[in-house]
Write an enzyme that holds these catalytic residues in place. Structure first.
Site, PDB file in Angstrom:
ATOM      1  N   ASP A 307       0.874  -1.171   0.000  1.00 31.74           N
ATOM      2  CA  ASP A 307       0.000   0.000   0.000  1.00 31.74           C
ATOM      3  C   ASP A 307       0.919   1.231   0.000  1.00 31.74           C
ATOM      4  O   ASP A 307       2.116   1.112   0.270  1.00 31.74           O
ATOM      5  CB  ASP A 307      -0.880  -0.027   1.246  1.00 31.74           C
ATOM      6  CG  ASP A 307      -1.719   1.230   1.384  1.00 31.74           C
ATOM      7  OD1 ASP A 307      -2.331   1.646   0.391  1.00 31.74           O
ATOM      8  OD2 ASP A 307      -1.727   1.811   2.489  1.00 31.74           O
ATOM      9  N   ASP A 506      -1.451  -0.800   6.061  1.00 36.70           N
ATOM     10  CA  ASP A 506      -1.617  -0.299   7.429  1.00 36.70           C
ATOM     11  C   ASP A 506      -3.027   0.135   7.763  1.00 36.70           C
ATOM     12  O   ASP A 506      -3.354   0.289   8.936  1.00 36.70           O
ATOM     13  CB  ASP A 506      -0.670   0.880   7.667  1.00 36.70           C
ATOM     14  CG  ASP A 506      -1.177   2.160   7.030  1.00 36.70           C
ATOM     15  OD1 ASP A 506      -1.626   2.094   5.869  1.00 36.70           O
ATOM     16  OD2 ASP A 506      -1.123   3.218   7.679  1.00 36.70           O
ATOM     17  N   ASP A 510      -7.022  -1.868   3.979  1.00 37.75           N
ATOM     18  CA  ASP A 510      -6.074  -2.908   3.554  1.00 37.75           C
ATOM     19  C   ASP A 510      -6.388  -4.264   4.160  1.00 37.75           C
ATOM     20  O   ASP A 510      -5.839  -5.275   3.726  1.00 37.75           O
ATOM     21  CB  ASP A 510      -4.644  -2.516   3.953  1.00 37.75           C
ATOM     22  CG  ASP A 510      -4.170  -1.259   3.261  1.00 37.75           C
ATOM     23  OD1 ASP A 510      -4.486  -1.099   2.072  1.00 37.75           O
ATOM     24  OD2 ASP A 510      -3.496  -0.440   3.907  1.00 37.75           O
TER      25      ASP A 510
END
Length: 630
Positions: A307, A506, A510
């Protein structure tokens, strides 16, 4: 009675019997040496038989049967000394396993032992000591010097110094400022301070870590389950080799020698000890592996998906550039704009105010503040009119000043937010704020490539321009922007169809992708509970380089476990062949068997003390480009 006490008692009996038999054989006595050695063997054989029966009733068949057969055959064939040595070495091997497991699990067990139990709550009548589980969100708590923080919360005092090593693995104390989030399980390394609870004890960071540790201790890796199944082949194989040795030579002692040198320890001990050691080694670096399955899977990944926000980047605005007009002091411009921003609730305002405090700039209280939503604000600071915001708000349709001609044109500011500053209507400064790439991100990706991760992607919900600006600074193979959580899951599934994949993220969005990946790694330092619960590995310190270290530890752990099994079984197989041909007598074979076991366990314990990774050096945050000295 604890297993270790039982194993110690049986080892003491076997050892005393072996020594007593030698003493009687040399100096004489009421009993014969064979009787003493037989008496020393029987308790160990009985205990092993009971253990095997219990396992069989539970549906498990262990290869410890080889040791039982060896002890019984030694007595039956008139070689009780060999039986006593097997008994001594078998019980000693169990003791060594107890020590190895205890040593490997020590760091994980210490987390549970350190669970905060007492909190000092501020009430109308003063401080009251209560149980940590009775703390409710909103309670004001006092933490004295050296005490553990019982729950997560927000700092009320100006600053606090915390030892976060038990949670993050960072050895040096960290200083936190008013309003910053504090996590349970950390230690007050400075003066007493007050903070406000933001979660109950069972919902706080430390309780979540303990739950994940308990799961880590009970989870069993496919690698270990495979070893257990393969170990079952050792029993019939050993009996066949022993039978052939007896049949071809006509000497039953050769069959006995084969039995005593056949050892299951490389299979039943090496893999669990190595994997528990790897989990423990990772915990010391602030990396929580949720069991052996996680560490095994992580050791095999070949694709990494990151990410962007909060993972490859810092997840918050940071000053990356400050330009000022000629003969204008940058420090004064930063002081003026930070003073003005004290009146704003914008996320950038907090960053600028914090930066000014760090540089010890004296801030003034602004007056007559007017905020233009989405554009900026203006007000009076120290009798001077200050305006800060977008180019249109500050410059209108006027041209860009020569000293700010490069604003927004360099590659590192392509995704930055530009803030122009004017004092008394005259443009005097320009600053750029951006979610900067982590200082250790580039080195982390290089280390992953070096570790065999052949493909690295960035999958983010941000727009393509911002994503590409970040990717341009890193060794990213492919960028996918504007992704919803469902599209992130689809990206993970597509990569998994090619090769084993790890997903690193995080945020709450996600969590589905972390759960879907072969291995999910959550950046859990900021308390992203959903992603931490969904992930297989949680990074407890706010540093991306721990991802590469986790992969390195996982690969090394798996390699050592496999090495122990292959070398141990190889040595056992060679010893069985020599014993079958009569070159190794039963007593010598028993000692040789235990030597192999000890070597295998000691080798597996190497996972506890792996080399310290370069990532343990503190990463430095890049300093902003400033025209002059602030």
């Amino acid at each position: 009675m604890p297993d270790m006490v039982i194993h110690l008692s049986l080892f003491a009996i076997a050892l005393a019997g072996a020594v007593a038999g030698f003493f009687v054989d040399r100096f004489g006595g009421g009993w014969s040496p064979d009787q003493i050695w037989t008496a020393a063997t029987i308790p160990v054989a009985v205990a092993l038989a009971v253990s095997m029966l219990r396992d069989m009733l539970a549906g498990r068949l262990g290869v410890d049967a080889i040791a039982l057969v060896a002890m019984i055959a030694s007595i039956a064939m008139g070689e009780p000394l060999a039986g006593a040595v097997v008994a001594m070495m078998y019980s000693g091997g169990n003791l060594l396993e107890d020590y190895a497991r205890g040593r490997a699990e020590r760091e994980l067990r210490s987390l549970r032992d350190r669970t905060p139990r007492i909190a000092h709550r501020q009430e109308a009548g003063g401080l009251v000591d209560i149980a940590a589980e009775d703390v409710a969100p909103g309670d004001e708590l006092l933490v004295r010097a050296g005490e553990l923080l019982p729950v997560d919360g927000e700092l009320l005092d100006a600053r606090a110094k915390l030892d976060e090593s038990a949670v993050t693995g960072e050895p040096l104390p960290e200083t936190r400022a008013r309003g910053e989030a504090l996590r349970s399980g950390t230690v007050n390394a400075g003066e007493a301070f007050r903070y406000r609870a933001s979660a109950a004890a069972h919902e706080s960071t430390y309780a979540g870590i303990v739950r994940m540790v308990e799961a880590a201790q009970t989870a069993k890796a496919p690698f270990i389950r495979m070893a257990d199944r393969f170990a079952l082949l050792l029993l019939p194989a050993t009996l066949i080799v022993a039978g052939l040795a007896w049949w071809l030579s006509g000497d039953p002692i050769r069959a006995l020698a084969v039995l005593v040198v056949a050892t299951p320890c490389p299979l039943i001990l090496a893999a669990p000890v190595a994997f528990i050691g790897g989990v423990s080694r990772a915990a010391r670096s602030g990396i929580l592996m949720k069991g052996s399955s996680a560490i095994e899977a992580l050791g095999q990944v070949r694709t990494a998906i990151f990410d962007k926000t909060g993972t490859l980047t810092e997840g918050g605005a940071r000053l990356i550039a400050l330009d000022t007009a000629p003969e204008v002091e940058p420090g004064e411009i930063l002081r003026l704009v930070a003073s003005l921003e004290q009146a704003s609730h914008h996320v950038l305002a907090e960053t600028l105010v914090t930066l000014a405090h760090q540089k010890r700039l004296p801030l003034s209280q602004p007056t007559a503040v007017r905020e233009y939503r989405g554009s900026g604000l203006e007000g009076v600071v120290d009798g001077r009119h200050v305006r800060a915001g977008s180019r249109r708000l500050v410059l209108g349709d006027g041209p860009l000043p020569p000293w700010a001609a490069s604003a927004g044109t360099s590659g590192d500011m392509a995704a930055a937010l530009a803030v122009f500053i004017a004092v008394e209507g005259k443009p005097v400064g320009f600053l750029a704020m951006a979610d900067a790439v982590r200082a250790d991100a580039a080195a982390t990706l290089q280390r992953l490539h070096a570790a065999g991760v052949s493909r690295i992607l960035m999958v983010t919900g941000d727009d393509a321009e911002t994503a590409q600006a970040v990717a341009a600074q890193l060794a990213i193979d492919e960028v996918r922007a504007d992704c919803s959580p469902a599209e992130k899951v689809a990206a993970v599934a597509a990569e998994q169809a090619r090769q084993p994949t790890v997903m690193i993220g995080d945020g709450l969005n996600d969590a589905p992708a972390l759960a879907a990946a072969n291995v999910g790694v959550a950046m859990g330092a900021r308390g992203a509970t959903a992603s931490s619960e969904a992930a297989d590995v949680v990074i407890l310190v706010d540093r991306i380089d721990r991802v590469a270290e986790a992969v390195s530890i996982a690969q090394r752990t798996r390699a050592i476990a496999l090495q122990s099994i292959v070398v141990g079984l190889g040595l056992s197989g060679i010893a069985m062949i020599f014993a079958a041909f009569g070159y190794i007598p039963p007593v010598a074979g028993a000692f040789l068997q235990q030597g192999i076991d000890i070597a295998v366990i000691v080798n597996a314990l190497r996972t506890l003390v792996g080399p310290m990774e370069p990532g343990h050096a503190r990463a430095t945050v890049p300093t902003p480009r400033i025209a002059g000295e602030v």
